[in-house]
Structures are given as structure tokens and as C-alpha cells.
Write a protein that holds these residues in place. Sequence first.
Motif, short mmCIF file in Angstrom:
data_model
loop_
_atom_site.label_atom_id
_atom_site.label_comp_id
_atom_site.label_asym_id
_atom_site.label_seq_id
_atom_site.Cartn_x
_atom_site.Cartn_y
_atom_site.Cartn_z
N VAL A 62 0.77 -1.30 -0.17
CA VAL A 62 -0.24 0.23 -0.32
C VAL A 62 0.67 1.30 -0.27
CG1 VAL A 62 -1.60 1.28 1.32
CG2 VAL A 62 -1.88 -1.20 1.42
N ASP A 63 2.10 1.67 0.64
CA ASP A 63 3.05 2.74 0.95
C ASP A 63 3.53 2.51 -0.40
OD1 ASP A 63 2.05 3.10 3.92
OD2 ASP A 63 4.45 1.56 4.22
N THR A 64 3.67 1.75 -0.95
CA THR A 64 4.37 1.92 -2.10
C THR A 64 4.25 2.18 -2.93
OG1 THR A 64 6.01 -0.24 -2.03
CG2 THR A 64 5.57 0.56 -3.72
N ALA A 65 2.05 1.30 -4.10
CA ALA A 65 1.55 2.07 -4.38
C ALA A 65 0.86 3.57 -4.39
CB ALA A 65 0.54 0.89 -4.40
N ALA A 66 0.38 3.94 -2.91
CA ALA A 66 -0.36 5.13 -2.76
C ALA A 66 0.86 6.50 -2.30
CB ALA A 66 -0.65 4.74 -1.43
N ALA A 67 1.76 5.83 -2.51
CA ALA A 67 2.99 7.07 -2.40
C ALA A 67 2.76 8.09 -3.95
CB ALA A 67 4.84 6.55 -1.83
N GLY A 68 2.86 8.02 -4.64
CA GLY A 68 2.98 8.53 -5.79
C GLY A 68 2.20 9.65 -6.14
N TRP A 69 0.78 9.30 -4.95
CA TRP A 69 -0.48 9.94 -5.79
C TRP A 69 -0.53 11.51 -5.98
CZ3 TRP A 69 -3.39 14.46 -3.91
CH2 TRP A 69 -4.28 14.63 -4.36
N GLY A 70 -0.44 12.12 -6.91
CA GLY A 70 -0.36 13.20 -7.41
C GLY A 70 -1.69 14.54 -7.91
N GLY A 71 -3.32 13.95 -7.93
CA GLY A 71 -4.67 14.02 -7.39
C GLY A 71 -5.50 13.04 -8.22
#
Length: 340
Positions: A246-255
Motif C-alpha cells: 500500500v505504501d509503495t502504490a499510494a505514495a506517488g499520488w498526484g491528484g
Amino acid sequence: MPVNATMVYQRVERVMGADAPAPTVEVTDDGPIEFSSPELAPTTEALGYRRDGGSVSQCGQFYPAFATTDTVSIAPGNLSAQAVELVLAHEFVHIVQDDLAGYERVGEIERYAVDHALTEGSAVYVADRYADRYDKTWNRRTPLGIRECIYDRVGDGTRGLAGRYYFGGLHFEQRLDSPANLSAVYRAPPRTTEQVIHGLAPGTEPVANLSVSVRQRGRWIGDTRERAGELRLRSWLYTGLPADRVDTAAAGWGGDEILAFDRGGETGVAWVLRMDSSTDADELAAAVGDLEATLESRNATNVETARVGDETVVVFAGTESFAAGGEATGSAGDVTITVP
């Protein structure tokens, strides 16, 4: 009460470097808090969330407590004296914070998840520092540790709420060196849950440009839309993936924009997620692919994904016909959703 509430309040004032009129404390005999989610919002259900309460019992038992303008209500239940003291410390912060410089700016934040994370997170942070200063624990954990435990183990439907307390407390821990400096964050509060989670000041990691338009071909109607944010993305990924993934997949959220559609009492969701880079989008798409298999294996929902440009992932979730019939075209920052 197993502790002297006046003493606790005076200690909170010292920790915060503040002076405010002491509240009235009301003691109730309410039973433990139930963390299960008997009902889910249609959008949440379409995304495959479960209704169970998780395994919060591993963190301990929890009883209701809340603060109003000049009163704190608390149910001690069977909590230890130290736990009751830390619950009181948390609630007393809410009494004091109203008088702190800059706190009014928190209430001006448009997104309630951010507003709530700062209001509760500052109380978690101060109680955590209180525990350290006065050598108190709650089920052998500090208040921030308790919030982390709840976030990790609570049921799907309540994880987003639990995350506001945990990441809110962590935000103040990352940005401050003393509870006496809460005003520094209040005066310059974060504006997104991404900034809350990563301890970022406003202006850092601004929301990526994203415009979403809709074409409706059939009987799915609606176009209700909102920004979900990184915290909500994390809570959804958590429904079927381990924490590190989850940390890896969500950390790049931009919008993002999450859109809901209705047909005959059924709900379909189109979630447009623009990530910070193509690599971040690849990681999210791979994670959603694995999550899709998990959710469908337990007949929770149906999920399909599409890529638009290098940076944008679009998730369609709900009934099989909606998920399979959705289409996404355009560019990373200008997406057109076609619903069946």
C-alpha cells in the motif's frame, strides 16, 4: 475517576505552554466502542470494502470520550488509570486548541478529511508527548502507537477515519519539536491528505492538474464527483494488500477525481488517479491488478483498470457490466470517461 482530572488538565497546559479555563468533566458508564461498519456508503460498497470491524481488540478496548466548548465527557470503562489519563489529555487538547493562534485557519480548510486530521492529530501528538514526559502508557503503547495499531487492524469501512487520527498525529510529529508550537502548523496547515501523511507544508507537492469529462452511453447516470485523496486511496488498497505494498502504490499520488453513477439502485465508480510519474502509475496499476484478483475472489466487487497517458490510472468498479463497459481516453491531465 481513577485519576485527578484537574492535575491532568494542568499538565496538558504545561506541555502546550497554554493557559485556558478548565472544563467541566462528566463521567459516563457507556460501553466499549464498536468498530464494525454495519452500513457502507454505496460508493464504498462498489469499491469492495468489507463491513467487519477488523481485529482492533488486539490493540485493547476503547470507550467513548469527547470534548465540547467547555465540557469533556469520558467513559472510563475498565481502562487502566494511565489509559484514562491519556484519554483525558487528548480531550483536554481540544479545550485548549480553540484559543491557540492560527487554529481558526484549520476550520477554513475546504476538505473535511484534512480539517479533521489536524484537529484530532494535534490532540494525538500532544497526548503522545504528554505520555513521554510523564511516563504513561496505554496498553503498553503511547497514544500515537495506539492510533497506529487501530489504523493497521480496523475494518475497511473505518480505516479512513482511523487514518486521520494516526497520520494527523504523525504530521505534527514530523513538523514540530514541541507541543508548545502547534500554532506553527495551524498558521500554515496542509491542504491535502498527501501533505498530512508525509508531513509536508502547504505548497509542497501541489495537486497535479486533472480535468475529467464524462460521456454517458446508457442508463448509468450521475456524475457525482469529488477528490478522494491519498488517504482514501490507501484505505481502499488496504482492503486486499499488505501495508508495504500500500505504501509503495499510494505514495506517488498526484491528484484524483472519484465519480459515482447509479442504475436501478446499483452504484458504479470511476476513479481517475493521476500519479507523480509514469513509474508511480506503473506501481499503482500493478497493485490494483493484484487487489482486483483479491476482491473478485471474495465476490466483493468487479474491478477493471485503464491507462491514459503515462501517468494516469483509471479504475472502474461495481457491477460486472459497469466495470467491463467503462472506457477512458485522453491525456494524463485531460481524461474523458465513457460509462456504459
